[in-house]
Write an enzyme that holds these catalytic residues in place. Structure first.
Site, PDB file in Angstrom:
ATOM      1  N   HIS A  76     -46.751   2.262 -71.464  1.00 38.04           N
ATOM      2  CA  HIS A  76     -46.062   3.225 -70.571  1.00 38.04           C
ATOM      3  C   HIS A  76     -44.987   2.459 -69.810  1.00 38.04           C
ATOM      4  O   HIS A  76     -45.280   1.702 -68.895  1.00 38.04           O
ATOM      5  CB  HIS A  76     -47.056   3.854 -69.582  1.00 38.04           C
ATOM      6  CG  HIS A  76     -46.431   4.855 -68.658  1.00 38.04           C
ATOM      7  ND1 HIS A  76     -46.942   6.119 -68.467  1.00 38.04           N
ATOM      8  CD2 HIS A  76     -45.341   4.790 -67.853  1.00 38.04           C
ATOM      9  CE1 HIS A  76     -46.191   6.780 -67.603  1.00 38.04           C
ATOM     10  NE2 HIS A  76     -45.212   5.979 -67.206  1.00 38.04           N
ATOM     11  N   HIS A 132     -40.732   2.547 -68.268  1.00 38.61           N
ATOM     12  CA  HIS A 132     -39.439   3.191 -68.002  1.00 38.61           C
ATOM     13  C   HIS A 132     -38.335   2.167 -68.203  1.00 38.61           C
ATOM     14  O   HIS A 132     -38.276   1.166 -67.484  1.00 38.61           O
ATOM     15  CB  HIS A 132     -39.388   3.737 -66.570  1.00 38.61           C
ATOM     16  CG  HIS A 132     -40.435   4.779 -66.322  1.00 38.61           C
ATOM     17  ND1 HIS A 132     -40.218   6.120 -66.556  1.00 38.61           N
ATOM     18  CD2 HIS A 132     -41.721   4.669 -65.919  1.00 38.61           C
ATOM     19  CE1 HIS A 132     -41.324   6.796 -66.284  1.00 38.61           C
ATOM     20  NE2 HIS A 132     -42.254   5.939 -65.896  1.00 38.61           N
ATOM     21  N   LEU A 133     -37.464   2.432 -69.155  1.00 35.65           N
ATOM     22  CA  LEU A 133     -36.339   1.512 -69.404  1.00 35.65           C
ATOM     23  C   LEU A 133     -35.027   2.054 -68.865  1.00 35.65           C
ATOM     24  O   LEU A 133     -34.045   1.318 -68.801  1.00 35.65           O
ATOM     25  CB  LEU A 133     -36.202   1.242 -70.912  1.00 35.65           C
ATOM     26  CG  LEU A 133     -37.235   0.306 -71.530  1.00 35.65           C
ATOM     27  CD1 LEU A 133     -37.034   0.231 -73.043  1.00 35.65           C
ATOM     28  CD2 LEU A 133     -37.151  -1.088 -70.914  1.00 35.65           C
ATOM     29  N   ARG A 134     -35.008   3.355 -68.536  1.00 32.81           N
ATOM     30  CA  ARG A 134     -33.760   3.993 -68.062  1.00 32.81           C
ATOM     31  C   ARG A 134     -32.658   3.897 -69.123  1.00 32.81           C
ATOM     32  O   ARG A 134     -32.936   3.789 -70.298  1.00 32.81           O
ATOM     33  CB  ARG A 134     -33.283   3.404 -66.721  1.00 32.81           C
ATOM     34  CG  ARG A 134     -34.372   3.183 -65.666  1.00 32.81           C
ATOM     35  CD  ARG A 134     -35.084   4.442 -65.259  1.00 32.81           C
ATOM     36  NE  ARG A 134     -35.932   4.204 -64.077  1.00 32.81           N
ATOM     37  CZ  ARG A 134     -36.950   4.980 -63.744  1.00 32.81           C
ATOM     38  NH1 ARG A 134     -37.279   6.044 -64.464  1.00 32.81           N
ATOM     39  NH2 ARG A 134     -37.656   4.718 -62.662  1.00 32.81           N
ATOM     40  N   ASN A 139     -38.062  10.270 -69.400  1.00 29.33           N
ATOM     41  CA  ASN A 139     -37.543  10.997 -68.221  1.00 29.33           C
ATOM     42  C   ASN A 139     -36.179  10.473 -67.774  1.00 29.33           C
ATOM     43  O   ASN A 139     -35.984  10.094 -66.628  1.00 29.33           O
ATOM     44  CB  ASN A 139     -38.558  10.976 -67.065  1.00 29.33           C
ATOM     45  CG  ASN A 139     -38.860   9.574 -66.542  1.00 29.33           C
ATOM     46  OD1 ASN A 139     -38.762   8.591 -67.278  1.00 29.33           O
ATOM     47  ND2 ASN A 139     -39.223   9.470 -65.282  1.00 29.33           N
ATOM     48  N   LYS A 188     -44.601  13.494 -74.151  1.00 27.88           N
ATOM     49  CA  LYS A 188     -44.996  13.334 -72.750  1.00 27.88           C
ATOM     50  C   LYS A 188     -44.998  14.666 -72.023  1.00 27.88           C
ATOM     51  O   LYS A 188     -43.997  15.392 -72.034  1.00 27.88           O
ATOM     52  CB  LYS A 188     -44.018  12.367 -72.065  1.00 27.88           C
ATOM     53  CG  LYS A 188     -44.285  12.138 -70.584  1.00 27.88           C
ATOM     54  CD  LYS A 188     -45.546  11.308 -70.332  1.00 27.88           C
ATOM     55  CE  LYS A 188     -45.879  11.227 -68.845  1.00 27.88           C
ATOM     56  NZ  LYS A 188     -45.375  10.034 -68.206  1.00 27.88           N
ATOM     57  N   HIS A 205     -48.914  13.079 -67.591  1.00 28.09           N
ATOM     58  CA  HIS A 205     -48.834  12.727 -66.163  1.00 28.09           C
ATOM     59  C   HIS A 205     -49.804  13.660 -65.461  1.00 28.09           C
ATOM     60  O   HIS A 205     -49.524  14.848 -65.288  1.00 28.09           O
ATOM     61  CB  HIS A 205     -47.409  12.891 -65.622  1.00 28.09           C
ATOM     62  CG  HIS A 205     -47.306  12.471 -64.187  1.00 28.09           C
ATOM     63  ND1 HIS A 205     -46.630  11.351 -63.781  1.00 28.09           N
ATOM     64  CD2 HIS A 205     -47.845  13.018 -63.060  1.00 28.09           C
ATOM     65  CE1 HIS A 205     -46.746  11.206 -62.464  1.00 28.09           C
ATOM     66  NE2 HIS A 205     -47.460  12.217 -62.006  1.00 28.09           N
ATOM     67  N   LEU A 261     -45.787   6.900 -58.117  1.00 21.41           N
ATOM     68  CA  LEU A 261     -46.609   8.071 -58.437  1.00 21.41           C
ATOM     69  C   LEU A 261     -47.347   7.833 -59.747  1.00 21.41           C
ATOM     70  O   LEU A 261     -46.754   7.284 -60.668  1.00 21.41           O
ATOM     71  CB  LEU A 261     -45.730   9.318 -58.542  1.00 21.41           C
ATOM     72  CG  LEU A 261     -45.184   9.800 -57.193  1.00 21.41           C
ATOM     73  CD1 LEU A 261     -44.139  10.879 -57.379  1.00 21.41           C
ATOM     74  CD2 LEU A 261     -46.322  10.291 -56.294  1.00 21.41           C
ATOM     75  N   HIS A 304     -36.019   1.277 -59.865  1.00 20.59           N
ATOM     76  CA  HIS A 304     -35.021   2.025 -59.084  1.00 20.59           C
ATOM     77  C   HIS A 304     -34.264   0.970 -58.288  1.00 20.59           C
ATOM     78  O   HIS A 304     -34.875  -0.004 -57.833  1.00 20.59           O
ATOM     79  CB  HIS A 304     -35.694   2.995 -58.097  1.00 20.59           C
ATOM     80  CG  HIS A 304     -36.459   4.102 -58.735  1.00 20.59           C
ATOM     81  ND1 HIS A 304     -35.871   5.267 -59.174  1.00 20.59           N
ATOM     82  CD2 HIS A 304     -37.777   4.227 -59.020  1.00 20.59           C
ATOM     83  CE1 HIS A 304     -36.789   6.065 -59.686  1.00 20.59           C
ATOM     84  NE2 HIS A 304     -37.961   5.457 -59.616  1.00 20.59           N
ATOM     85  N   ALA A 308     -39.976   6.952 -56.193  1.00 20.99           N
ATOM     86  CA  ALA A 308     -41.297   6.440 -56.570  1.00 20.99           C
ATOM     87  C   ALA A 308     -41.166   5.498 -57.756  1.00 20.99           C
ATOM     88  O   ALA A 308     -40.507   5.821 -58.738  1.00 20.99           O
ATOM     89  CB  ALA A 308     -42.200   7.614 -56.946  1.00 20.99           C
TER      90      ALA A 308
HETATM   91  C1  NCD Z   1     -41.729   6.980 -62.519  1.00 19.31           C
HETATM   92  C2  NCD Z   1     -40.201   6.926 -62.574  1.00 19.31           C
HETATM   93  O1  NCD Z   1     -39.586   6.445 -61.611  1.00 19.31           O
HETATM   94  O2  NCD Z   1     -39.635   7.343 -63.587  1.00 19.31           O
HETATM   95  N1  NCD Z   1     -42.156   6.732 -61.163  1.00 19.31           N
HETATM   96  C3  NCD Z   1     -43.360   6.303 -60.762  1.00 19.31           C
HETATM   97  O3  NCD Z   1     -43.601   6.221 -59.558  1.00 19.31           O
HETATM   98  N2  NCD Z   1     -44.304   5.972 -61.614  1.00 19.31           N
HETATM   99  C4  NCD Z   1     -42.212   8.271 -63.041  1.00 19.31           C
HETATM  100  C5  NCD Z   1     -43.688   8.336 -63.328  1.00 19.31           C
HETATM  101  O4  NCD Z   1     -44.181   7.713 -64.269  1.00 19.31           O
HETATM  102  O5  NCD Z   1     -44.387   9.060 -62.623  1.00 19.31           O
HETATM  103 ZN    ZN Z   2     -44.145   6.387 -65.526  1.00 17.81          ZN
END
Ligand code: NCD
Ligand code: ZN
Length: 347
Positions: free
Chosen positions: A14, A16-18, A42, A100, A137, A220, A252, A264
């Site tokens: 799991h 996030h690479l953006r 996302n 997802k 989620h 989150l 972020h 988050a």
């Molecule tokens: C994630 C994000 O910033 O894309 N943020 C997080 O707090 N985990 C989204 C997610 O996985 O809930």
């Molecule tokens: Zn996530």
């Protein structure tokens, strides 16, 4: 005495690479240690169709540093308009490894997510038929439900009914944060798995709120009370095949974390493996780190395990990690565990 641990190269189930400058900045942090990652969809706009996933995968491959060996495992962002035929084709071609489910409004860029589970029933049925995992989620978004209870309520009111209504559906409970999540995943049989993040093994809600608010610990699902952290540690270090690593490393820029309405996400891609070695050693479970980080995930996803090794070394001296990763999008603070870490990944 120097201690070392050799394990198969880990994967991150799991991540996030953006996109764009942020992708460019954070991808090397993951590719350095991880062979593969389940890449969250996302983005803005989200990765909804197979064509969008193929294009995003191509952008990730272009952003990879020279010589890096890393395979992005793509996911689709489920919406009420998702076409089951598109999902099935994306799975059949090998492009997509999971879909997802974000309840609308649950987290970063989830407003296009699902409001009414009935509207995705036909997609879930197709996924059960073809064996494509659903990553969930697991938080309700009902305003009346306390944020610390949202995972437990989701399990009872959404996840369990959804699984009962869709026999054969393979589900990953993403980033579980509670003892209720642990118990449900443990009892769910071979079609249910759960990812656990690095940071939820380290912080509880006091770390976020006591002695001043710590925006870099806000993510989150939000970290819960200590008994839940202990339940997550017991699960992750148990060797139980239901539990595997999903860092949820979620970058972020600092300006948006240190903000009146902060984003988050904890960014752990840089130091996750040393932190996990620290945690597993504390739990007397170093021998089970490989199961959590390198074996249980591929088993659930029905993918081969990695063959290349990773070497972790425990030094006398506390190791230093960068405070921040400097990206063209802005600086991103690396998760600070708040204690000295003596482990390091070495060649
Ligand atoms: C994630 C994000 O910033 O894309 N943020 C997080 O707090 N985990 C989204 C997610 O996985 O809930
Ligand atoms: Zn996530």
């Amino acid at each position: 005495m120097m201690q070392e641990l050799i394990l198969r190269r880990p994967d991150d189930w799991h991540l996030h690479l953006r996109d764009g400058a942020m992708l460019q900045g954070v991808l090397p942090e993951t590719a350095r240690h991880f062979a593969r990652a389940i890449v969250m969809p996302n983005l803005v706009p989200p990765v909804v169709t197979a064509a969008q996933a193929a294009a995003y995968r191509a952008r990730i491959l272009v952003a990879l540093p020279e010589g890096a060996v890393f395979e992005p495992l793509m996911t689709l962002y489920l919406t009420e308009a998702t076409d089951p035929a598109d999902v099935a084709a994306a799975h059949a071609s090998g492009l997509v490894k999971a879909v997802k489910l974000y309840p609308a409004g649950a987290t970063t860029n989830s407003h296009g997510g699902v409001r009414d589970i009935e509207k995705i029933r036909h997609v879930l049925e197709k996924m059960a038929e073809i064996g494509l995992p659903l990553c969930v989620h697991g938080e309700v978004t009902t305003p009346e439900v306390d944020i610390f209870d949202r995972e437990a309520v989701f399990i009872d009111t959404v996840l369990d009914p959804l699984r009962r209504a869709t026999p054969g559906l393979r589900v990953v409970m993403e980033h579980i944060t509670t003892e209720e999540g642990v118990a449900y995943a443990r009892a769910g049989g071979p079609d249910l798995g759960a990812t656990i993040t690095t940071h939820h093994l380290i912080i509880n809600r006091n770390h976020i709120l006591v002695g001043g608010i710590k925006p870099h610990y806000y993510c989150l699902p939000v970290a819960k009370r200590e008994k839940h952290r202990l339940a997550l540690r017991a699960a992750a270090t148990s060797g139980d095949a239901a539990f595997f690593l999903g860092t949820d490393s979620a970058p972020h820029v600092d300006a948006l974390k240190e903000h009146a309405c902060g984003c988050a996400g904890c960014f752990t891609a840089t130091n996750t493996m040393p932190l996990l070695a620290h945690v597993f050693e504390e739990e007397g479970a170093l021998a089970r780190l490989e199961a959590f980080a390198s074996l249980n995930g591929p088993a659930f996803y029905r993918l081969p395990v990695n063959t290349a090794p990773m070497r972790l070394v425990k030094h006398e001296m506390a190791q230093t990690f960068p405070d921040k990763i400097l990206t063209e999008a802005g600086p991103v603070t690396v998760f600070d565990p708040g204690f000295p870490v003596h482990w390091q990944v070495e060649a």
